[in-house]
Design an enzyme around this catalytic site. Structure first.
Site: not given
Length: 788
Positions: A174-175, A219, A539, A585, A673
């Site tokens: 995750i870092d 960290r 979008v 679309g 959306q």
């Protein structure tokens, strides 16, 4: 095939997956180190792609510990056992830190357990420590087998047959602390958790006029802190790579009090858990709180996010990233030869690439060394262009220079939103306004699109006016689909009277068409002979000149979340198939990528024409699926994929053909959306791309004020977008040739190459073109701007 051969062949003729076979090969997949959301998507992709190519795939439970212990920790994986895991955080095969594997004795046991099952291909999902261990294991492999043969645990034929170990890594962390990849698996989901908390905290902080100090993970790497600070417009951020200069305490308190004096009711300070000062001493959340309370007397609270950041559902981005990485990892293992070095599958821009594993590990360790030796500027550079760009953008947007220090350009720049609303538009406007003011321009906001411009709804907008806009969905300026064509006279008049020297358009396909109309009218209206640039925000992700549009990621997350809930409903009911209609679309981006992220059985799109035989094939496929333990189905359909094969038609066909085997339901997602708070990706993409657009405008305007210079060349009216790994300003005149105007889509779309991945992972036969992959790239080969 050697790496050199592979690169030669990929340029001489198309290379397809059908040319590769996994027959007789065995792949072991393990997750190691700290868990990260998206690891399950990677495991699923490795298992299914491996089985698809004919290889045997084995789960290695509990990381390296399971490899050392063997027995029931190494189990052959079946297709169905990775069903329904895409939406699950963490890792279903477990992860553990393993001391035993650090010793040669432990690695000898691991080698024995693997070779007895014929496993000579390892796919390791973890951080740099896990990948370094895998590389050492690979180097020692032949020596370990010889030792096992000498001890009588295996015979000499086994040593010959399994003489080499191939290793491919995927970075799950995750870092986002691994050099060589723009994004590691889990980072985007962790940002989602942080931003969810920040958005929730903002309401309580505003109610009480509070200061919040938020501590996030990381960290030795400040990526999460930096990007979340950029995404929420934090007042201050503390990072390990870029410690604050001496006297930061006074400067921070001054900034907080100035913001409060501007009637800002809350202050947000984000701290990376590894934050340090220039002397390498820790800067803690409590220390910051104490400082604010003592010096300013502000009501201050500390929130430590902790393991919340590792949890929860993986984002759409992480699922797609992990699925692509998993497929690429299997291909890399099948193509590997004894001479191929261990590689890591990485993301560069929107491309999956293979990089030498140990070069990346070395570079990652160099960052830590630079920080330990207090060479902080070098540490930031080693983190890569994306990190450095994020840091520079944050500094520009967070701190306003005093007015007397900003050189005046005497230029007026206007910003307009055009088309349908898209989440992230407001972040883009905020960024453009603040960068423009920092460049010395007067910034003007145009309300309600080209209608508003024609009617003179133009107001000057200041630095403080856009505070807090980053996290707001929709369009605060107001946006309409109206094109400028019928208002050209009025628009030219307004631009002339307000002395507009440049125009930034943020919007979708209508904005692109509007830009073309303004370009065509330059010979009639002098007011349009100014630099104009468009930033794609829709979008649908259907704007020519860019692989990504602001708002598409938020829409994709909405679709994915909804599909997760619908699949859960179908699992409970059993023997049920859902047909989901998405927006876009004629562009199938949302249906295709939503299908990949949600684990759909099929996705019908306009770009890939289908007929009744394809529908029949899908029904038969689902009928077979209902005989297994996975008794549910999910089918996505783009709203304009076919005139006759409508959502109702497909629903009725499935209902009739599936009678007695499964029942069917339909769901039209509609305008949900377009709504909701922007995702971290859209906030940062909007922020960074708008900042670049304003820098381009400033460069064009430099020295032009008062000279009467007219901008009439093609390169003064552009679309700014990301293509592959590069940030490009493409003249609209050039893009005209690349546009299908009838269907409002680009003629070439990069994501169509990912379509076979969705089909393969759903157990369909598919032809997968591997021409773009297969080359081992140097670590330093970076593009202009990475995907956030």
């Amino acid at each position: 095939m050697s790496d050199q051969d592979s690169s030669t062949s990929s340029t001489s003729f198309p290379k397809y997956l059908e040319h590769l076979s996994g027959d007789g090969k065995a792949i072991g997949v393990l997750t190691s180190g700290g868990d990260a959301q998206g690891m399950n998507a990677a495991v699923r992709a490795v298992v299914r792609m491996g089985i698809y190519t004919g290889a045997k795939v084995y789960f290695i439970y509990e990381g390296y510990q399971g490899m050392v212990d063997g027995g029931s920790n190494i189990v052959e994986a079946k297709w169905e056992c990775v069903s329904s895991i895409l939406q699950v955080g963490g890792t279903i095969i477990g992860s553990a830190r393993c001391q035993a594997f650090r010793s040669r004795e432990g690695r000898l046991k691991a080698a024995c357990n693997l070779v007895r099952l014929g496993i000579t291909n390892l796919c390791v999902i973890g951080g740099d420590g896990s990948l370094t261990g895998a590389n050492l294991f690979r180097k020692e492999w032949s020596g370990l087998l010889e030792e096992l043969a000498k001890n009588g645990e295996i015979d000499s034929d086994t040593v010959k047959k399994h003489a080499y170990l191939n290793v491919v890594g995927m970075v799950g962390s995750i870092d986002n602390d691994f050099c060589g990849t723009d994004m590691t698996i889990g980072t985007d989901s962790a940002l989602h958790r942080i931003i969810e908390v920040v958005d929730a905290i903002m309401t309580t902080a505003q109610s009480h006029q509070r200061t919040f100090v938020l501590e996030v993970m990381g960290r030795h790497c400040g990526y999460l802190a930096l990007v979340s600070a950029l995404a929420c417009g934090a007042d201050w951020v503390f990072l390990p790579e870029s410690p604050p200069e001496e006297g930061w305490e006074e400067e921070m308190c001054l900034k907080l009090s100035e913001n409060r004096a501007r009637k800002k009711r809350l202050n947000i300070i984000i701290v990376s858990e590894g934050a340090i000062d220039t002397q390498n001493k820790p800067i803690t959340s409590e220390k910051i709180k104490e400082l604010v309370v003592t010096n300013l007397g502000f009501d201050t609270r500390v929130t430590i996010l902790g393991h919340v950041q590792r949890g929860g559902t993986p984002s759409a981005f992480d699922r797609i990233l992990a699925s692509r990485m998993g497929v690429e990892a299997v291909l890399a293992l099948l193509e590997a030869t004894p001479e191929t070095p261990a590689c890591v599958v990485s993301l560069r821009g929107n491309q999956a690439v293979r990089l030498p594993l140990m070069e990346c590990v070395q570079m990652t360790q160099d960052v830590q060394k630079a920080m330990d030796e207090r060479r902080f500027d070098e540490a930031v550079k080693l983190r890569g262009r994306s990190f450095e760009g994020n840091l520079n953008t944050y500094k520009r947007l967070a701190i306003k220079e005093p007015d007397d220090k900003i050189p005046k350009s005497n230029c007026n720049v206007a910003i307009i939103n055009v088309g349908a609303p898209a989440a992230g538009m407001n972040a883009a406007v905020r960024s453009a306004v603040r960068v423009g003011i920092a460049e010395g321009h007067k910034m003007f906001a145009i309300y309600d699109g080209f209608d508003g411009l024609a009617n003179g709804q133009i107001k000057e907008i200041g630095w403080g006016d856009v505070g807090g806009w980053t996290g707001q969905g929709g369009s605060i300026l107001g946006t309409k689909r109206t094109l400028p064509g019928k208002y050209l006279e009025k628009i030219a008049e307004q631009m002339h009277s307000k002395n507009i020297n440049a125009l930034l358009i943020i919007g979708g396909f209508e904005a692109y068409l509007g830009l073309l109309e303004l370009a065509a009218a330059r010979n009639k209206h002098e007011a349009f002979c100014v630099p104009m640039v468009m930033v794609p925000a829709t979008v649908s992700n259907n704007v020519p000149g860019s692989d990504f549009s602001i708002g598409a990621d938020t829409a994709l997350n909405t679709i994915t979340d909804t599909c997760d809930r619908i699949k859960q409903s179908a699992s409970g009911t059993k023997r049920r198939v859902f047909i989901i209609e998405t927006m876009g679309g004629y562009c199938g981006y949302l249906a295709n990528m939503g299908g990949l992220a949600a684990g759909a059985d099929a996705a019908y799109i306009f770009e890939e024409q289908f007929d009744i035989r394809d529908l029949q094939s899908n029904v038969m496929h689902l009928t077979e699926k209902m005989k297994t333990s996975i008794q549910r189905g999910l089918v996505l359909r783009n709203e304009n994929c076919s005139v006759n094969y409508t959502t109702d038609f497909i629903y009725q066909l499935y209902s009739e053909e599936g009678k007695g085997v499964f029942d069917c339901r339909k769901n039209v997602l509609g305008h949900m959306q377009q709504g909701g708070a922007p995702s971290p990706f859209d906030r940062n993409f909007g922020t960074k791309i708008s900042a670049k657009a304003m820098e381009w405008i400033s460069a064009k305007l430099k020295g032009s004020h008062g000279t009467g210079k007219k901008f009439v060349s093609d390169d003064s009216i552009c679309v700014l977008g990301i293509q592959k790994r590069d940030l490009l300003f493409k003249p609209v005149a050039e893009l005209r040739k690349a546009t299908d105007f009838e269907h409002r889509i680009p003629k070439q779309q990069w994501w169509l190459k990912l379509r076979p991945i969705m089909k393969i992972l759903a157990k369909y036969e598919a032809s997968y073109d591997m021409s773009d992959v297969g080359k081992l790239e140097p670590v330093h080969n970076h593009g202009e701007l990475s995907a956030i």
